[in-house]
Design a protein around this motif. Structure first.
Motif, PDB file in Angstrom:
ATOM      1  N   GLU A  67     -70.265  41.143  63.306  1.00 29.10           N
ATOM      2  CA  GLU A  67     -71.123  40.993  64.376  1.00 29.10           C
ATOM      3  C   GLU A  67     -72.147  39.985  63.952  1.00 29.10           C
ATOM      4  OE1 GLU A  67     -70.211  44.319  63.488  1.00 29.10           O
ATOM      5  OE2 GLU A  67     -68.409  44.238  65.014  1.00 29.10           O
ATOM      6  N   GLY A  68     -72.232  39.568  62.812  1.00 32.27           N
ATOM      7  CA  GLY A  68     -73.356  38.907  62.165  1.00 32.27           C
ATOM      8  C   GLY A  68     -74.266  39.435  61.471  1.00 32.27           C
ATOM      9  N   TRP A  69     -75.158  38.958  60.983  1.00 26.10           N
ATOM     10  CA  TRP A  69     -75.981  39.746  59.789  1.00 26.10           C
ATOM     11  C   TRP A  69     -76.935  40.848  60.394  1.00 26.10           C
ATOM     12  CZ3 TRP A  69     -75.972  38.532  54.791  1.00 26.10           C
ATOM     13  CH2 TRP A  69     -75.459  37.429  54.228  1.00 26.10           C
ATOM     14  N   ARG A  70     -76.668  41.891  59.440  1.00 24.92           N
ATOM     15  CA  ARG A  70     -77.535  43.220  59.882  1.00 24.92           C
ATOM     16  C   ARG A  70     -78.060  43.811  58.981  1.00 24.92           C
ATOM     17  NH1 ARG A  70     -76.370  41.221  64.132  1.00 24.92           N
ATOM     18  NH2 ARG A  70     -75.295  42.030  65.978  1.00 24.92           N
ATOM     19  N   LEU A 128     -77.764  48.130  60.613  1.00 21.90           N
ATOM     20  CA  LEU A 128     -76.544  49.057  60.386  1.00 21.90           C
ATOM     21  C   LEU A 128     -76.837  50.375  60.772  1.00 21.90           C
ATOM     22  CD1 LEU A 128     -75.186  47.262  57.162  1.00 21.90           C
ATOM     23  CD2 LEU A 128     -74.364  47.259  59.503  1.00 21.90           C
ATOM     24  N   PRO A 129     -75.803  51.291  61.266  1.00 24.50           N
ATOM     25  CA  PRO A 129     -75.964  52.619  61.623  1.00 24.50           C
ATOM     26  C   PRO A 129     -76.546  53.533  60.331  1.00 24.50           C
ATOM     27  CG  PRO A 129     -74.165  51.889  62.337  1.00 24.50           C
ATOM     28  CD  PRO A 129     -74.530  50.734  61.757  1.00 24.50           C
ATOM     29  N   GLY A 175     -71.734  37.992  50.814  1.00 18.93           N
ATOM     30  CA  GLY A 175     -72.018  38.855  51.886  1.00 18.93           C
ATOM     31  C   GLY A 175     -73.396  39.442  51.981  1.00 18.93           C
ATOM     32  N   ARG A 176     -74.158  39.354  51.178  1.00 21.87           N
ATOM     33  CA  ARG A 176     -75.465  40.098  51.423  1.00 21.87           C
ATOM     34  C   ARG A 176     -76.676  39.199  50.665  1.00 21.87           C
ATOM     35  NH1 ARG A 176     -72.426  41.827  47.284  1.00 21.87           N
ATOM     36  NH2 ARG A 176     -73.275  42.155  45.286  1.00 21.87           N
ATOM     37  N   THR A 177     -77.756  39.402  51.383  1.00 22.08           N
ATOM     38  CA  THR A 177     -78.936  38.709  51.260  1.00 22.08           C
ATOM     39  C   THR A 177     -80.135  39.554  50.782  1.00 22.08           C
ATOM     40  OG1 THR A 177     -77.986  36.822  51.944  1.00 22.08           O
ATOM     41  CG2 THR A 177     -80.341  36.819  51.571  1.00 22.08           C
ATOM     42  N   VAL A 178     -80.879  39.415  49.853  1.00 22.06           N
ATOM     43  CA  VAL A 178     -81.933  40.139  49.601  1.00 22.06           C
ATOM     44  C   VAL A 178     -83.321  39.243  50.016  1.00 22.06           C
ATOM     45  CG1 VAL A 178     -83.629  41.440  47.886  1.00 22.06           C
ATOM     46  CG2 VAL A 178     -81.042  41.586  47.829  1.00 22.06           C
ATOM     47  N   VAL A 210     -82.339  44.076  52.958  1.00 24.96           N
ATOM     48  CA  VAL A 210     -81.045  43.541  52.298  1.00 24.96           C
ATOM     49  C   VAL A 210     -80.221  43.455  53.748  1.00 24.96           C
ATOM     50  CG1 VAL A 210     -79.081  44.276  51.000  1.00 24.96           C
ATOM     51  CG2 VAL A 210     -81.435  44.960  50.391  1.00 24.96           C
ATOM     52  N   TRP A 211     -79.992  42.176  53.968  1.00 21.78           N
ATOM     53  CA  TRP A 211     -78.931  41.938  55.002  1.00 21.78           C
ATOM     54  C   TRP A 211     -77.512  41.745  54.729  1.00 21.78           C
ATOM     55  CZ3 TRP A 211     -81.323  41.769  59.833  1.00 21.78           C
ATOM     56  CH2 TRP A 211     -82.635  41.456  59.885  1.00 21.78           C
ATOM     57  N   PHE A 212     -76.678  42.327  55.355  1.00 21.20           N
ATOM     58  CA  PHE A 212     -75.206  42.427  55.192  1.00 21.20           C
ATOM     59  C   PHE A 212     -74.443  41.468  56.083  1.00 21.20           C
ATOM     60  CE2 PHE A 212     -76.780  45.963  52.961  1.00 21.20           C
ATOM     61  CZ  PHE A 212     -75.954  46.045  51.738  1.00 21.20           C
ATOM     62  N   ALA A 213     -73.507  40.356  55.885  1.00 24.91           N
ATOM     63  CA  ALA A 213     -72.766  39.890  56.747  1.00 24.91           C
ATOM     64  C   ALA A 213     -71.792  40.896  57.172  1.00 24.91           C
ATOM     65  CB  ALA A 213     -72.039  38.896  56.054  1.00 24.91           C
ATOM     66  N   THR A 214     -71.600  40.799  58.552  1.00 21.23           N
ATOM     67  CA  THR A 214     -70.752  41.561  59.365  1.00 21.23           C
ATOM     68  C   THR A 214     -70.028  40.878  60.356  1.00 21.23           C
ATOM     69  OG1 THR A 214     -72.118  42.347  61.170  1.00 21.23           O
ATOM     70  CG2 THR A 214     -72.322  43.727  59.233  1.00 21.23           C
TER      71      THR A 214
END
Length: 132
Positions: free
Chosen positions: A116-119, A36-37, A80-83, A110-114
């Motif tokens: 555009e996919g997981w970021r 993510l930016p 919507g998030r995974t550690v 820590v990944w976030f569902a967006t």
């Protein structure tokens, strides 16, 4: 392992983790595509806190990552998030005529569902001493 280019829509965290390991061997742009930016990274023995671009610049200055692997992976997924926490090993070529340098770390991503996919939104790398 999924070796798809990060521009491919990543639909699971397992795909994101596999893509990350490939991306760190390919370079900055592949890593950037998965982040993510406003991603924040805490790393290095002194606990640097860097934004995405500063971290990628720092990594590029360390030398090419030749190989990366993880073990002892755990995942905690929540709305919507995974550690993801794991042990991570990387072989880094710092000097061309010397063997690669082995870096071992405990990594938390820590990944976030967006759309555009997981970021990747946050990562912490803590150096790990090799076992005796």
């Amino acid at each position: 392992m999924n070796t798809a280019h990060p521009a491919t829509r990543i639909t699971t965290v397992a795909e994101a983790e596999a893509a990350w390991l490939v991306a760190i061997t390919r370079g900055e742009e592949d890593q950037r595509a998965l982040m993510l930016p406003d991603c924040t990274i805490v790393h290095a023995p002194v606990g640097h806190i860097h934004d995405r671009d500063r971290f990628l610049d720092h990594n590029a200055s360390m030398g090419a990552t030749l190989r990366a692997e993880t073990s002892n992976v755990t995942c905690q997924e929540r709305e919507g998030r995974t550690v993801v926490t794991c042990h991570q090993k990387m072989s880094i070529r710092r000097v061309s005529d010397l063997p690669p340098f082995l870096v071992q770390a405990v990594a938390t991503r820590v990944w976030f569902a967006t759309d555009e996919g997981w970021r990747l939104g946050h990562m912490q790398l803590s150096r790990r001493q090799p076992s005796a």
